[in-house]
Design a protein around this motif. Structure first.
Motif, mmCIF file in Angstrom:
data_model
loop_
_atom_site.group_PDB
_atom_site.id
_atom_site.type_symbol
_atom_site.label_atom_id
_atom_site.label_comp_id
_atom_site.label_asym_id
_atom_site.label_seq_id
_atom_site.Cartn_x
_atom_site.Cartn_y
_atom_site.Cartn_z
ATOM 1 N N UNK A 1 11.146 8.680 -13.166
ATOM 2 C CA UNK A 1 12.376 8.840 -12.379
ATOM 3 C C UNK A 1 13.153 7.542 -12.206
ATOM 4 N N UNK A 2 12.920 6.578 -13.093
ATOM 5 C CA UNK A 2 13.664 5.319 -12.986
ATOM 6 C C UNK A 2 15.161 5.546 -13.128
ATOM 7 N N UNK A 3 15.555 6.467 -14.005
ATOM 8 C CA UNK A 3 16.980 6.719 -14.210
ATOM 9 C C UNK A 3 17.614 7.386 -12.993
ATOM 10 N N UNK A 4 16.840 8.208 -12.272
ATOM 11 C CA UNK A 4 17.368 8.858 -11.083
ATOM 12 C C UNK A 4 17.513 7.876 -9.932
ATOM 13 N N UNK A 5 16.563 6.956 -9.834
ATOM 14 C CA UNK A 5 16.554 6.034 -8.705
ATOM 15 C C UNK A 5 17.419 4.802 -8.940
ATOM 16 N N UNK A 6 17.397 4.289 -10.176
ATOM 17 C CA UNK A 6 18.072 3.036 -10.466
ATOM 18 C C UNK A 6 19.352 3.210 -11.279
ATOM 19 N N UNK A 7 19.551 4.396 -11.865
ATOM 20 C CA UNK A 7 20.752 4.633 -12.653
ATOM 21 C C UNK A 7 20.418 5.048 -14.075
ATOM 22 N N UNK A 8 21.347 5.725 -14.759
ATOM 23 C CA UNK A 8 21.095 6.224 -16.115
ATOM 24 C C UNK A 8 20.705 5.141 -17.117
ATOM 25 N N UNK A 9 21.143 3.909 -16.903
ATOM 26 C CA UNK A 9 20.837 2.829 -17.837
ATOM 27 C C UNK A 9 19.338 2.546 -17.927
ATOM 28 N N UNK A 10 18.571 3.000 -16.942
ATOM 29 C CA UNK A 10 17.136 2.720 -16.912
ATOM 30 C C UNK A 10 16.309 3.875 -17.477
ATOM 31 N N UNK B 1 0.819 -1.211 0.000
ATOM 32 C CA UNK B 1 0.000 0.000 0.000
ATOM 33 C C UNK B 1 0.856 1.266 0.000
ATOM 34 N N UNK B 2 1.907 1.265 0.801
ATOM 35 C CA UNK B 2 2.658 2.495 1.041
ATOM 36 C C UNK B 2 3.678 2.800 -0.050
ATOM 37 N N UNK B 3 4.267 1.777 -0.660
ATOM 38 C CA UNK B 3 5.397 1.995 -1.571
ATOM 39 C C UNK B 3 5.046 1.775 -3.035
ATOM 40 N N UNK B 4 3.778 1.828 -3.389
ATOM 41 C CA UNK B 4 3.394 1.579 -4.780
ATOM 42 C C UNK B 4 2.766 2.808 -5.424
ATOM 43 N N UNK B 5 3.236 3.985 -5.040
ATOM 44 C CA UNK B 5 2.741 5.197 -5.702
ATOM 45 C C UNK B 5 3.306 5.315 -7.111
ATOM 46 N N UNK B 6 4.331 4.534 -7.415
ATOM 47 C CA UNK B 6 4.859 4.466 -8.775
ATOM 48 C C UNK B 6 5.400 3.066 -9.009
ATOM 49 N N UNK B 7 5.520 2.692 -10.284
ATOM 50 C CA UNK B 7 6.062 1.375 -10.611
ATOM 51 C C UNK B 7 7.519 1.259 -10.191
ATOM 52 N N UNK B 8 8.259 2.361 -10.269
ATOM 53 C CA UNK B 8 9.671 2.351 -9.873
ATOM 54 C C UNK B 8 9.826 2.028 -8.396
ATOM 55 N N UNK B 9 9.021 2.669 -7.549
ATOM 56 C CA UNK B 9 9.083 2.399 -6.110
ATOM 57 C C UNK B 9 8.706 0.955 -5.812
ATOM 58 N N UNK B 10 7.649 0.460 -6.463
ATOM 59 C CA UNK B 10 7.233 -0.924 -6.258
ATOM 60 C C UNK B 10 8.312 -1.906 -6.668
ATOM 61 N N UNK B 11 8.974 -1.628 -7.803
ATOM 62 C CA UNK B 11 10.050 -2.500 -8.269
ATOM 63 C C UNK B 11 11.214 -2.512 -7.281
#
Length: 224
Positions: free
Chosen positions: A161-170, A30-40
């Motif tokens: 923001x996948x690139x910011x959270x997981x790295x430029x490759x994303x 519930x808490x960490x699924x405000x975006x797919x990136x956070x859920x992943x």
């Protein structure tokens, strides 16, 4: 007890999915699924903890007595969470800042402890490791799917923001699917999490019924 590795994978990813079937680990769902990136990110952190914890419990299960098994399981999970927490802080710091307190709270997540009690404490090393991996991946898929639905409807984006959270490759994962300022705010607020998770549980059960399996609760579910 002999295990089909294919069935272990199927149980973890779909048949006994921790969120969509057993309804465990609902706090991060519930808490960490405000975006797919956070859920992943949250799902993969939990998957790493589950795989390592299952492996250790299966390895030492003959030495862990019934009287102290629960404190030992919690200690093992806590140690694995600490390693994951420090690793993410060092190598994925932006994602670490987003997930925040919920990484240490994996210790209190019902799903890892349930699988240690129901599976790893009773089975050989390889099946236990695979159970941890696929249960963790099933948890990751559920959180990512819930996050994707909420993000698309709520913000019009996918993996923002996948690139910011997981790295430029994303960077290639970042998509805008709807015009800006057209999202439904409720979907990225707490009510949206409950609504999306509930609808996804219903959809899964409808697919199971259509496939002729119905809703079957195994002994492992009861223990969990």
């Amino acid at each position: 007890m002999a295990h089909s590795y294919r069935q272990i994978a199927r149980d973890g990813l779909w048949d006994n999915n921790g969120v969509l079937c057993m309804l465990l680990g609902m706090c991060p769902a519930m808490a960490m699924t405000t975006s797919a990136t956070n859920g992943l990110g949250m799902g993969l952190a939990t998957a790493a903890v589950m795989a390592a914890s299952n492996l250790l419990v299966a390895l030492f299960r003959e030495r862990i007595t019934q009287e102290v098994r629960i404190p030992v399981y919690i200690l093992i999970v806590a140690a694995m969470v600490t390693i994951v927490d420090l690793t993410m802080n060092a190598w994925l710091h932006e994602l670490y800042k987003v997930l925040g307190l919920f990484i240490p709270l994996i210790v209190s997540n019902c799903l890892p402890l349930a699988r240690l009690e129901a599976f790893a404490a009773k089975e050989p090393i390889l099946p236990s490791l695979l159970d941890g991996i696929f249960m963790g991946l099933g948890f990751t898929l559920a959180l990512t799917a819930i996050g994707a639905v909420r993000e698309i409807i709520g913000s019009g984006t996918l993996f923002a923001d996948a690139s910011l959270l997981l790295g430029p490759a994303f960077h290639f994962m970042e998509l805008r699917l709807l015009p800006a300022n057209t999202g439904v705010l409720m979907m990225i607020l707490p009510p949206g999490g409950f609504l999306t998770a509930g609808l996804m549980v219903v959809v899964k059960r409808m697919l199971d019924v259509r496939a002729g399996k119905g809703i079957q609760m195994t002994g492992a579910h009861s223990v969990a």
